[in-house]
Scaffold this motif. Sequence first.
Motif, mmCIF file in Angstrom:
data_model
loop_
_atom_site.group_PDB
_atom_site.id
_atom_site.type_symbol
_atom_site.label_atom_id
_atom_site.label_comp_id
_atom_site.label_asym_id
_atom_site.label_seq_id
_atom_site.Cartn_x
_atom_site.Cartn_y
_atom_site.Cartn_z
ATOM 1 N N ALA A 1 0.819 -1.216 0.000
ATOM 2 C CA ALA A 1 0.000 0.000 0.000
ATOM 3 C C ALA A 1 0.852 1.265 0.000
ATOM 4 O O ALA A 1 0.372 2.333 -0.391
ATOM 5 C CB ALA A 1 -0.920 -0.002 1.220
ATOM 6 N N GLU A 2 2.097 1.164 0.437
ATOM 7 C CA GLU A 2 2.988 2.327 0.493
ATOM 8 C C GLU A 2 3.805 2.508 -0.780
ATOM 9 O O GLU A 2 4.490 3.520 -0.948
ATOM 10 C CB GLU A 2 3.961 2.178 1.672
ATOM 11 C CG GLU A 2 3.312 2.107 3.035
ATOM 12 C CD GLU A 2 4.293 1.701 4.118
ATOM 13 O OE1 GLU A 2 4.283 2.343 5.185
ATOM 14 O OE2 GLU A 2 5.075 0.756 3.912
ATOM 15 N N VAL B 1 4.076 -11.847 3.992
ATOM 16 C CA VAL B 1 2.629 -11.644 3.984
ATOM 17 C C VAL B 1 2.098 -11.996 5.370
ATOM 18 O O VAL B 1 2.362 -13.083 5.885
ATOM 19 C CB VAL B 1 1.925 -12.519 2.926
ATOM 20 C CG1 VAL B 1 0.420 -12.256 2.941
ATOM 21 C CG2 VAL B 1 2.500 -12.269 1.538
ATOM 22 N N SER B 2 1.357 -11.086 5.978
ATOM 23 C CA SER B 2 0.785 -11.357 7.297
ATOM 24 C C SER B 2 -0.191 -12.524 7.219
ATOM 25 O O SER B 2 -0.985 -12.628 6.283
ATOM 26 C CB SER B 2 0.055 -10.118 7.816
ATOM 27 O OG SER B 2 -0.666 -10.421 8.998
ATOM 28 N N GLY C 1 -9.756 2.681 -2.096
ATOM 29 C CA GLY C 1 -9.439 1.553 -1.225
ATOM 30 C C GLY C 1 -8.822 0.375 -1.943
ATOM 31 O O GLY C 1 -9.067 -0.780 -1.573
ATOM 32 N N ALA C 2 -7.992 0.641 -2.970
ATOM 33 C CA ALA C 2 -7.433 -0.468 -3.743
ATOM 34 C C ALA C 2 -6.075 -0.122 -4.327
ATOM 35 O O ALA C 2 -5.739 1.045 -4.540
ATOM 36 C CB ALA C 2 -8.390 -0.875 -4.857
ATOM 37 N N VAL C 3 -5.316 -1.181 -4.582
ATOM 38 C CA VAL C 3 -4.044 -1.098 -5.294
ATOM 39 C C VAL C 3 -4.160 -2.034 -6.500
ATOM 40 O O VAL C 3 -4.647 -3.154 -6.369
ATOM 41 C CB VAL C 3 -2.866 -1.540 -4.394
ATOM 42 C CG1 VAL C 3 -1.559 -1.538 -5.179
ATOM 43 C CG2 VAL C 3 -2.763 -0.648 -3.166
ATOM 44 N N LEU D 1 -6.985 -2.438 0.001
ATOM 45 C CA LEU D 1 -5.972 -1.819 0.869
ATOM 46 C C LEU D 1 -5.660 -2.674 2.085
ATOM 47 O O LEU D 1 -4.517 -2.739 2.528
ATOM 48 C CB LEU D 1 -6.427 -0.427 1.314
ATOM 49 C CG LEU D 1 -6.144 0.727 0.349
ATOM 50 C CD1 LEU D 1 -6.613 2.041 0.955
ATOM 51 C CD2 LEU D 1 -4.652 0.799 0.010
ATOM 52 N N GLN D 2 -6.683 -3.332 2.658
ATOM 53 C CA GLN D 2 -6.422 -4.199 3.805
ATOM 54 C C GLN D 2 -5.409 -5.279 3.446
ATOM 55 O O GLN D 2 -4.469 -5.548 4.194
ATOM 56 C CB GLN D 2 -7.714 -4.873 4.291
ATOM 57 C CG GLN D 2 -7.480 -5.808 5.487
ATOM 58 C CD GLN D 2 -8.651 -6.760 5.728
ATOM 59 O OE1 GLN D 2 -9.414 -7.065 4.809
ATOM 60 N NE2 GLN D 2 -8.789 -7.232 6.950
ATOM 61 N N ALA D 3 -5.597 -5.880 2.276
ATOM 62 C CA ALA D 3 -4.665 -6.912 1.838
ATOM 63 C C ALA D 3 -3.315 -6.310 1.476
ATOM 64 O O ALA D 3 -2.266 -6.886 1.776
ATOM 65 C CB ALA D 3 -5.249 -7.658 0.640
#
Length: 231
Positions: free
Chosen positions: A154-155, A167-168, A199-201, A214-216
């Motif tokens: 996300a960054e 990956v968490s 809210g997406a990449v 974004l959460q993922a």
Amino acid sequence: MDAMPSPTVTRVVEDYVTLVWKAVEWPGGTPTTTDLAEQLGVTPSTVSANLKKLARDGFLEYEPYGSIALTEAGRQIAVRMVRRHRIVETYLVERLGVPWDQVHDEADQLEHVISDALLERMDAALGHPRVDPHGDPIPDTDGNTVAPDSETLAETPPGAVVRVVRVSDRHPHVLRYLEQHAIAVGSVLHVVDVNVPAGAVWVEADGTSVEVALQAARAVRVVRGEEDRQA
């Protein structure tokens, strides 16, 4: 005068110190009562009561509404349990084919009962891996870990070419989604766009466009490649 007996190391102790250690180990992470309660499936008041007990027993440094930190005794237990968990996860995935979104719960059960001798045999059979299937570093027998400098997906700015290094495993549905789109540790991605309001990449993986929520994206840590397609 007889010496006071050492506090018993129960599964509750092992679980709490492990979660505190892992929270600090994840870049930018901080252990909180609310987060511990979510992971353990109990109420924040239960967590607070257990943290107070662990502090009294010398495993943690804790004050209500304050920071949570491990003592040396707590750190030693945590490192031992994390090493066990991540070696078991690696063995289950690589040798038994357990999916990476299911292996955490299996390893969570086995880590408390497996013998040290069997654990070291598993480690040797795997060739002494340095990371588990999620890219989490495996502590050596002295408790040392090595992890590359990384950032979350996300960054990462659009145009960057990155390699997934971690990956968490907190959310199995995120792992399943990534696997469905062939995104795993070692995958090379081209970041096409990062849209926080949406809210997406958007990334390209093996020539296929993939939308990552974004959460993922915050659960995926990457290192940038040497090339930049917008350079």
